[in-house]
Design a protein around this motif. Sequence first.
Motif, PDB file in Angstrom:
ATOM      1  N   GLY A  33      -0.035   4.978   1.139  1.00 44.14           N
ATOM      2  CA  GLY A  33      -1.132   5.740   1.734  1.00 44.14           C
ATOM      3  C   GLY A  33      -2.357   4.862   1.815  1.00 44.14           C
ATOM      4  O   GLY A  33      -2.310   3.750   2.325  1.00 44.14           O
ATOM      5  N   GLU A  34      -3.457   5.355   1.276  1.00 46.57           N
ATOM      6  CA  GLU A  34      -4.716   4.609   1.291  1.00 46.57           C
ATOM      7  C   GLU A  34      -4.844   3.661   0.100  1.00 46.57           C
ATOM      8  O   GLU A  34      -5.795   2.892   0.022  1.00 46.57           O
ATOM      9  N   ARG A  35      -3.916   3.725  -0.828  1.00 51.05           N
ATOM     10  CA  ARG A  35      -4.034   2.932  -2.057  1.00 51.05           C
ATOM     11  C   ARG A  35      -3.397   1.561  -1.899  1.00 51.05           C
ATOM     12  O   ARG A  35      -2.290   1.433  -1.382  1.00 51.05           O
TER      13      ARG A  35
ATOM     14  N   SER B  88       0.846  -1.194   0.000  1.00 45.49           N
ATOM     15  CA  SER B  88       0.000   0.000   0.000  1.00 45.49           C
ATOM     16  C   SER B  88       0.875   1.236   0.000  1.00 45.49           C
ATOM     17  O   SER B  88       1.996   1.231   0.512  1.00 45.49           O
TER      18      SER B  88
END
Length: 115
Positions: free
Chosen positions: A70-72, A68
């Motif tokens: 960050g949020e991805r 990942s």
Amino acid sequence: MHNDRQSSNWIAVCPLERIVPNTGVCALINDQQVAVFHVIDGGSRVFAIGNYDPNAEASVLSRGLVGSLGERIVVASPIYKQHFDLQTGECLEAPEHSVAAYPARIADGQVWVGI
């Protein structure tokens, strides 16, 4: 839900248990190589993107490292290490080299990809 899973738009790829968690496999769907990933992040989820890495000009994304940023949730290409978003297919370092993303889901223990 059962009806649209049976339609020609959804293809059963394999049993979920055949994909080691946090890795991918390559599936040939309608003559297209699709990288299918099984991600565990609080639960099992599956993602599907094109397997061809335009940066490396090779069909290798299914063999990349899942992680990942960050949020991805991303896969890092095994050749030049560019990151591809598993939800959108976007190449984070070179958006012009993004790949197709396909809907994917788990039903009845099977991985299904929408084409």
